[in-house]
Design a protein around this motif. Structure first.
Motif, PDB file in Angstrom:
ATOM      1  N   ASP A 384       0.867  -1.172   0.000  1.00 58.31           N
ATOM      2  CA  ASP A 384       0.000   0.000   0.000  1.00 58.31           C
ATOM      3  C   ASP A 384       0.906   1.225   0.000  1.00 58.31           C
ATOM      4  N   LEU A 385       0.850   2.030  -1.039  1.00 54.48           N
ATOM      5  CA  LEU A 385       1.731   3.188  -1.152  1.00 54.48           C
ATOM      6  C   LEU A 385       1.203   4.411  -0.415  1.00 54.48           C
ATOM      7  N   ALA A 386       0.121   4.232   0.342  1.00 51.06           N
ATOM      8  CA  ALA A 386      -0.432   5.329   1.151  1.00 51.06           C
ATOM      9  C   ALA A 386      -0.821   4.786   2.526  1.00 51.06           C
ATOM     10  N   SER A 387       0.092   4.058   3.146  1.00 53.89           N
ATOM     11  CA  SER A 387      -0.249   3.284   4.352  1.00 53.89           C
ATOM     12  C   SER A 387      -0.364   4.116   5.615  1.00 53.89           C
ATOM     13  N   THR A 388       0.199   5.315   5.632  1.00 52.43           N
ATOM     14  CA  THR A 388       0.077   6.208   6.787  1.00 52.43           C
ATOM     15  C   THR A 388      -0.257   7.601   6.266  1.00 52.43           C
ATOM     16  N   PRO A 389      -0.781   8.467   7.110  1.00 55.51           N
ATOM     17  CA  PRO A 389      -1.079   9.826   6.644  1.00 55.51           C
ATOM     18  C   PRO A 389       0.150  10.548   6.096  1.00 55.51           C
ATOM     19  N   ALA A 390       1.294  10.355   6.720  1.00 51.19           N
ATOM     20  CA  ALA A 390       2.514  11.033   6.261  1.00 51.19           C
ATOM     21  C   ALA A 390       2.920  10.558   4.875  1.00 51.19           C
ATOM     22  N   ILE A 391       2.836   9.236   4.658  1.00 52.26           N
ATOM     23  CA  ILE A 391       3.187   8.687   3.350  1.00 52.26           C
ATOM     24  C   ILE A 391       2.124   9.053   2.315  1.00 52.26           C
ATOM     25  N   ALA A 392       0.849   8.989   2.716  1.00 48.74           N
ATOM     26  CA  ALA A 392      -0.254   9.245   1.785  1.00 48.74           C
ATOM     27  C   ALA A 392      -0.197  10.659   1.225  1.00 48.74           C
ATOM     28  N   GLN A 393       0.123  11.637   2.077  1.00 51.30           N
ATOM     29  CA  GLN A 393       0.133  13.015   1.575  1.00 51.30           C
ATOM     30  C   GLN A 393       1.282  13.247   0.596  1.00 51.30           C
ATOM     31  N   ARG A 394       2.361  12.486   0.769  1.00 49.23           N
ATOM     32  CA  ARG A 394       3.467  12.614  -0.198  1.00 49.23           C
ATOM     33  C   ARG A 394       3.153  11.863  -1.480  1.00 49.23           C
ATOM     34  N   GLU A 395       2.566  10.673  -1.345  1.00 52.72           N
ATOM     35  CA  GLU A 395       2.227   9.866  -2.522  1.00 52.72           C
ATOM     36  C   GLU A 395       1.193  10.567  -3.392  1.00 52.72           C
ATOM     37  N   ALA A 396       0.324  11.364  -2.781  1.00 55.95           N
ATOM     38  CA  ALA A 396      -0.754  12.015  -3.515  1.00 55.95           C
ATOM     39  C   ALA A 396      -0.242  13.001  -4.562  1.00 55.95           C
ATOM     40  N   CYS A 397       0.951  13.544  -4.344  1.00 56.18           N
ATOM     41  CA  CYS A 397       1.463  14.516  -5.318  1.00 56.18           C
ATOM     42  C   CYS A 397       2.606  13.943  -6.154  1.00 56.18           C
ATOM     43  N   ALA A 398       2.756  12.608  -6.126  1.00 58.71           N
ATOM     44  CA  ALA A 398       3.794  11.971  -6.941  1.00 58.71           C
ATOM     45  C   ALA A 398       3.445  12.062  -8.413  1.00 58.71           C
ATOM     46  N   GLU A 399       4.438  12.287  -9.240  1.00 61.25           N
ATOM     47  CA  GLU A 399       4.207  12.435 -10.673  1.00 61.25           C
ATOM     48  C   GLU A 399       4.378  11.142 -11.445  1.00 61.25           C
ATOM     49  N   ASP A 400       4.977  10.131 -10.844  1.00 59.95           N
ATOM     50  CA  ASP A 400       5.079   8.832 -11.499  1.00 59.95           C
ATOM     51  C   ASP A 400       5.154   7.744 -10.427  1.00 59.95           C
ATOM     52  N   LEU A 401       5.185   6.497 -10.859  1.00 59.78           N
ATOM     53  CA  LEU A 401       5.158   5.375  -9.914  1.00 59.78           C
ATOM     54  C   LEU A 401       6.360   5.392  -8.991  1.00 59.78           C
ATOM     55  N   TRP A 402       7.530   5.726  -9.516  1.00 58.97           N
ATOM     56  CA  TRP A 402       8.738   5.676  -8.688  1.00 58.97           C
ATOM     57  C   TRP A 402       8.727   6.750  -7.626  1.00 58.97           C
ATOM     58  N   GLU A 403       8.195   7.903  -7.963  1.00 61.44           N
ATOM     59  CA  GLU A 403       8.055   8.950  -6.957  1.00 61.44           C
ATOM     60  C   GLU A 403       7.013   8.546  -5.914  1.00 61.44           C
TER      61      GLU A 403
END
Length: 429
Positions: A384-403
């Protein structure tokens, strides 16, 4: 009729090494993976697999990443209970924490308790295979293999051999080390998904006679792995020089006794001399990077870039419990940080490769685990690439899969592991 399960999601597999050329070009992203009778039978787009296998049960993971389970190439399961002990240098740490704990493993009940605890903890973190040192006690090996066998888990392990510079209750002899290792090898190696590794702890705790006995055993069973430690700390290397004054270097204390070869697995390998690097490459031995342990005990910075460019076979490991975590994600984050300190940061694709394909290659198991491909054993995890609030808020603005993946490597833990499959059976969710 074969039992079929179709997992849908972003299926990550490697088609090459991300250390050769552009890292992302070594990765293929598919839509689904089909599991039949414990193996991967197909990786393709979801609609075509669903159409070709209408009898398969479907588990839709949406945007989660499906990939091979993590492979931890160097651990000490008997150190589970004493992980995160206050940091000492290696020799003090062994005497203060490790050896007193390992004394307990002659008790099969205690060994079994810790073995099961360790396999529970690591499965929760997405680790499906590991290569473990046990203790000098045959009971510790039986406990670990028995626990793994019940889970149908692919593991490698061996009785640790020491006949000097250790407490009396943790010393065997050259002969008992040979006899007990041979008996355990014959009992467990090749049974179900279990493999035996001949295991002298390291040169300072084995006499030349014991090293020679281990070399003789390996010569009789060259298909087995041989695991040990090499060049972890500078004071350790100085100690080896005192104990083996005629040796050319640390590696020579193994080489002269027949403990250098293609199936050799050498942990840490931080402070290698040029001759040692050359010989390890010549025989195609495996070098294991243990980043959290190397920093936690103050050992030094592994030269990933130089060794990779030199053509070495490299795996990644937590080194539980010198390492400070059971998590391979945390270990990858530490490997990234060490790369930064050396001026050669690792890409997310390289980190994931090290913890899967790279470690499988280092254990000579890449023909059956470490990647998502037809014919491979179905040891899989779902991230899960959004497993915590801290990770989720960063993943939400990722521009590609690796980011999107990188924050999970840097900040992720067991909460990022939504499912674990071992031999085609879901074991956590």
């Amino acid at each position: 009729m074969a039992q079929k399960t179709l997992l849908k999601g972003r299926v990550l597999s490697f088609n090459g090494s991300p250390f050769e050329g552009e890292p992302t070009e070594a990765v293929t992203i598919s839509e689904a993976v089909l599991i039949e009778d414990g193996r991967i039978s197909a990786v393709a787009d979801a609609d075509s697999l669903r159409s070709a296998h209408p009898d398969a049960s479907v588990v839709d993971h949406g945007q989660h990443v499906i990939m091979a389970g993590f492979i931890d190439a160097h651990v000490h399961y008997p150190q589970t209970a004493m992980i995160a002990s206050w940091g000492k240098r290696l020799i003090d740490w062994l005497n203060t924490y490790t050896f007193p704990e390992e004394m307990k493993f002659g008790d099969i009940a205690y060994a079994s308790e810790i073995a099961n605890r360790y396999l529970d903890l690591t499965a929760a973190h997405g680790t499906t295979t590991m290569c473990s040192f046990c203790t000098i006690h045959p009971e510790s090996v039986d406990a670990f293999f028995s626990a793994a066998q019940k889970r149908n888990q692919r593991v490698v392990a061996g009785k640790t051999c020491m006949d000097r510079n250790a407490p009396e209750g943790l010393r065997d002899t050259a002969q008992t080390a040979y006899d007990q290792s041979q008996a355990l090898l014959e009992k467990w190696h090749g049974v179900d998904r279990l493999s035996y590794a001949i295991t002298p702890r390291f040169s300072p705790t084995s006499t030349p006679e014991q090293l020679e006995a281990m070399g003789a055993l390996w010569a009789e069973h060259p298909h087995c792995l041989m695991q040990t430690h090499l060049s972890e700390q500078t004071d350790e290397i100085a100690w080896v020089r005192e104990l083996f004054p005629d040796a050319r270097d640390y590696l020579d204390t193994y080489e002269k006794f027949g403990l250098l070869g293609s199936h050799g697995v050498y942990g840490h390998v931080i402070h290698l001399e040029s001759r040692e690097r050359d010989r390890l490459r010549e025989v195609d031995a495996s070098l294991i990077h243990c980043p959290t342990s190397n920093t936690f005990i103050g050992s030094g910075l592994f030269d990933m870039d130089g060794l990779m460019r030199g053509g070495h076979r490299i795996g990644l490991a937590t080194d539980t419990g010198g390492g400070s975590s059971f998590s391979m994600l945390h270990t990858m984050a530490s490997a990234y940080e060490i790369g930064q300190l050396r001026g050669t940061p690792l890409h997310a694709a390289q980190l994931l490769w090290l913890g899967t394909v790279g470690s499988a290659r280092s254990l000579r198991l890449d023909d059956c685990i470490g990647n998502v491909a037809p014919g491979m054993e179905a040891d899989l995890i779902v991230l899960d690439l959004a497993s915590t609030p801290a990770i989720a808020q960063r993943e939400a603005c990722a521009e590609d899969l690796w980011e999107a993946i990188f924050p999970t490597i840097v900040m992720g833990d067991d909460r990022a592991i939504t499912e674990v499959w071992i031999a085609g059976r879901r074991v956590t969710s």
